[in-house]
Design an enzyme around this catalytic site. Sequence first.
Site, PDB file in Angstrom:
ATOM      1  N   ASP A  29       4.385  67.651  37.237  1.00 56.87           N
ATOM      2  CA  ASP A  29       3.708  68.650  36.081  1.00 56.87           C
ATOM      3  C   ASP A  29       2.445  67.696  35.201  1.00 56.87           C
ATOM      4  OD1 ASP A  29       5.522  69.732  36.384  1.00 56.87           O
ATOM      5  OD2 ASP A  29       6.384  70.621  34.736  1.00 56.87           O
ATOM      6  N   LYS A  86       1.163  77.770  36.794  1.00 60.61           N
ATOM      7  CA  LYS A  86       2.307  78.654  36.810  1.00 60.61           C
ATOM      8  C   LYS A  86       1.843  79.903  36.540  1.00 60.61           C
ATOM      9  CE  LYS A  86       5.687  75.354  35.365  1.00 60.61           C
ATOM     10  NZ  LYS A  86       6.695  75.717  36.658  1.00 60.61           N
ATOM     11  N   GLY A 158      13.053  70.945  31.896  1.00 64.20           N
ATOM     12  CA  GLY A 158      12.971  70.477  30.745  1.00 64.20           C
ATOM     13  C   GLY A 158      13.858  69.552  29.674  1.00 64.20           C
ATOM     14  N   ARG A 170      22.792  73.080  46.076  1.00 65.22           N
ATOM     15  CA  ARG A 170      24.046  72.828  47.303  1.00 65.22           C
ATOM     16  C   ARG A 170      23.831  74.859  47.295  1.00 65.22           C
ATOM     17  NH1 ARG A 170      27.306  69.062  47.941  1.00 65.22           N
ATOM     18  NH2 ARG A 170      26.516  67.199  47.048  1.00 65.22           N
ATOM     19  N   GLY A 219      15.308  69.329  36.122  1.00 64.92           N
ATOM     20  CA  GLY A 219      15.910  68.163  35.915  1.00 64.92           C
ATOM     21  C   GLY A 219      15.764  66.634  36.202  1.00 64.92           C
ATOM     22  N   GLY A 240       9.097  67.238  36.042  1.00 71.39           N
ATOM     23  CA  GLY A 240       8.565  67.679  35.142  1.00 71.39           C
ATOM     24  C   GLY A 240       8.237  66.792  34.531  1.00 71.39           C
ATOM     25  N   SER A 241       9.085  67.286  33.336  1.00 71.00           N
ATOM     26  CA  SER A 241       8.581  66.241  31.753  1.00 71.00           C
ATOM     27  C   SER A 241       9.214  64.838  32.224  1.00 71.00           C
ATOM     28  CB  SER A 241       9.640  67.087  31.186  1.00 71.00           C
ATOM     29  OG  SER A 241       9.420  68.148  30.595  1.00 71.00           O
TER      30      SER A 241
END
Length: 299
Positions: A29, A86, A158, A170, A219, A240-241
Amino acid sequence: MTDSEHSTTGSSRVKRGLAEMLKGGVIMDVVTPEQARIAEDAGAVAVMALERVPADIRAQGGVARMSDPDLIEAIIAEVRIPVMAKARIGHFVEAQVLQALDVDYIDESEVLSPADYVNHIDKWDFTVPFVCGATNLGEALRRIIEGAAMIRSKGEAGTGDVSEATKHIRKITAEIKALTAMSRDELYVAAKELQAPYELVAEIAETGTLPVVLFTAGGVATPADAAMMMQLGADGVFVGSGIFKSGNPERRAAAIVRATTFSDDPSVVAEVSRGLGEAMVGINVADLAAPHRLAERGW
């Protein structure tokens, strides 16, 4: 719908082939052209152009929409690698705009505020390949039926907490494995439970894999996180973050790319994990109330 029936809008073979080219890589991102350049220099296979990373969307609240076209075009102009953007779930006009902007992939994303709580976008109407999130196999198959060329297990964007990403990858891989041991009669029942066509379910039972690439997201904040996702069966990783909310984005970005490439070599993962500075602070998913769990958007 057969490939010939939508030859004017891009066949599934072409779209899936474009997504296949990203296999084994990291998609990052970015919110500025400068960040896009950092991602490209670090070895990212693509970037996701957006105005706010998921951590900021979560913190600031409000309605999250498609990014400004000027920002998307500036990022496209800055890098040579593919650029994704997005669109809100169900917002087919945002997707039309993104296609007009010549993005390489469109992510129908639960990170943005859903525009339609009943319908996802009919992705067969577009030449651009779509990425869609899923928390389980049934969700993944429904997106594939709609025309998705790539699936990403959702995780919880996030947060910097990889536990939901672990749970979702999983679950999807376990459900695929379960299909491979079923008889024809059992597959008919499974297709009904998964709300997917029998032919698609039978194909997955025979091949032991989805007919599209399966990335993971939500995450991932450290090289070890990325390596674990790959060892759990992901074809690649979205970050992302976790990069640009960390203490040393340039170094962390390169480390996550290398850990993804050499995910089966703990010595490499250990080496690239040194001296990265502070990771993003993060949020424990267990502390999030249900209305704030982005992964629950979509159906």
